[in-house]
Design an enzyme around this catalytic site. Structure first.
Site, PDB file in Angstrom:
ATOM      1  N   SER A 204       0.829  -1.210   0.000  1.00  0.00           N
ATOM      2  CA  SER A 204       0.000   0.000   0.000  1.00  0.00           C
ATOM      3  C   SER A 204       0.861   1.257   0.000  1.00  0.00           C
ATOM      4  O   SER A 204       0.522   2.258  -0.642  1.00  0.00           O
ATOM      5  CB  SER A 204      -0.925  -0.008   1.220  1.00  0.00           C
ATOM      6  OG  SER A 204      -0.177  -0.015   2.434  1.00  0.00           O
ATOM      7  N   ARG A 208       0.363   3.355  -3.692  1.00  0.00           N
ATOM      8  CA  ARG A 208      -0.374   4.618  -3.606  1.00  0.00           C
ATOM      9  C   ARG A 208       0.398   5.726  -4.324  1.00  0.00           C
ATOM     10  O   ARG A 208      -0.148   6.467  -5.137  1.00  0.00           O
ATOM     11  CB  ARG A 208      -0.631   4.994  -2.155  1.00  0.00           C
ATOM     12  CG  ARG A 208      -1.363   6.322  -1.989  1.00  0.00           C
ATOM     13  CD  ARG A 208      -1.504   6.700  -0.530  1.00  0.00           C
ATOM     14  NE  ARG A 208      -2.468   5.836   0.162  1.00  0.00           N
ATOM     15  CZ  ARG A 208      -2.145   4.850   0.979  1.00  0.00           C
ATOM     16  NH1 ARG A 208      -0.861   4.595   1.226  1.00  0.00           N
ATOM     17  NH2 ARG A 208      -3.058   4.109   1.563  1.00  0.00           N
ATOM     18  N   ASN A 212      -0.682   7.294  -8.279  1.00  0.00           N
ATOM     19  CA  ASN A 212      -0.997   8.709  -8.484  1.00  0.00           C
ATOM     20  C   ASN A 212      -0.037   9.362  -9.472  1.00  0.00           C
ATOM     21  O   ASN A 212      -0.460  10.140 -10.337  1.00  0.00           O
ATOM     22  CB  ASN A 212      -0.964   9.450  -7.148  1.00  0.00           C
ATOM     23  CG  ASN A 212      -2.227   9.251  -6.333  1.00  0.00           C
ATOM     24  OD1 ASN A 212      -3.218   9.938  -6.508  1.00  0.00           O
ATOM     25  ND2 ASN A 212      -2.195   8.287  -5.428  1.00  0.00           N
TER      26      ASN A 212
END
Length: 274
Positions: A204, A208, A212
């Site tokens: 994670s 993440r 993005n």
């Protein structure tokens, strides 16, 4: 330059190609030279900037650049102070948070450079088969950063609890052992639960940031393609590009901040027990 390509997929595919250096047969063991070179250079840029400011620092009225750096230091220190309570934060955790934040935000900010201009420069230097200027849009970079934090987290946990305490917590928490006849089952249950937790943290943490920045890179490429169309659409593409760039400033800073905060949280969790 987008008009030189036969299709949008060819244009995007070219700009998403790494300057790769296979080791042996390649596959997993492939170095992305562009991510490594840009990441290392930006690391030196960050260190050099703070060294330059520290060299000219005075105890009197601060200069503008000194005031800016002091604000950055204070911001990072306040963020660490609100989360980390495992000891003297100034010995390691606050400097780590500052390093992570500055390095990640510099790597994220490479997304503002026009990819076609960068491609012209790198092609002139010999990188004819692709060169990606945004290290954090490379999952290898974000995984390396996340795994580094993960190793630090485990190291701090062992240092704080001892190797025996770490193993005991891994197999006996958070559900406990229960009566003797349930102990084998509880050992397995606790171990699986903690294993999933330990695996999910770097996943994670890295995905993440990667997701993005990769999405932002794709949007910039699509806007550059729109800019290569008819004159009227080019004006619209420029306006859209500036609009997305302004919005992307928030993403660049926010993702660096989130990555830094998760780093602090994981280090703090290593000092805590279930």
């Amino acid at each position: 330059m987008a008009a030189q390509y036969a299709s949008p997929s060819e244009y995007i595919g070219h700009h998403l190609t790494f300057a790769a250096k296979p080791i042996g047969d390649g596959g997993f063991w492939t170095l992305h030279l562009d991510s490594l070179i840009v990441g290392i250079l930006l690391g030196f840029v960050g260190i050099g900037f703070f060294w330059w400011v520290a060299r000219g620092a005075t105890s009197g009225v601060p200069t503008k650049r000194q005031a800016f750096v002091e604000l950055c230091f204070q911001f990072i220190d306040d963020s660490v102070k609100g989360i980390f309570h495992g000891g003297d934060r100034h010995r390691f955790v606050a400097p780590l948070a500052l390093t992570v934040f500055v390095w990640v935000i510099l790597m994220n900010a490479m997304d503002f450079l026009p990819v076609d201009f960068v491609a012209m420069l790198t092609s002139a230097l010999g990188a004819h088969h692709g060169f990606r200027i945004v290290p954090t849009a490379d999952v290898s970079t974000t995984f390396a950063l996340a795994l580094s934090v993960w190793v630090l987290m485990i190291g701090f946990s062992i240092k704080q609890k001892g190797l025996g305490g770490f193993i005991h917590e891994f197999f006996c928490a958070p559900f406990g052992v229960g009566p003797w006849y349930a102990a084998p089952f509880m050992f397995v249950l606790n171990g699986v639960f903690n294993l999933v937790e330990y695996i999910s943290k770097p996943l994670s943490h890295s995905l993440r940031l990667f997701g993005n920045m990769y999405a932002g890179e794709i949007i910039f490429l699509l806007l550059w393609m729109l800019a290569s169309a008819a004159i009227g659409w080019s004006v619209l593409a420029i306006l859209l590009g500036w609009g997305w760039a302004i919005f992307h400033i928030l993403i660049v800073a926010l993702q660096a901040y989130i990555f830094m905060m998760l780093t602090i949280v994981y280090i703090q969790m290593a000092h805590e027990g279930h």
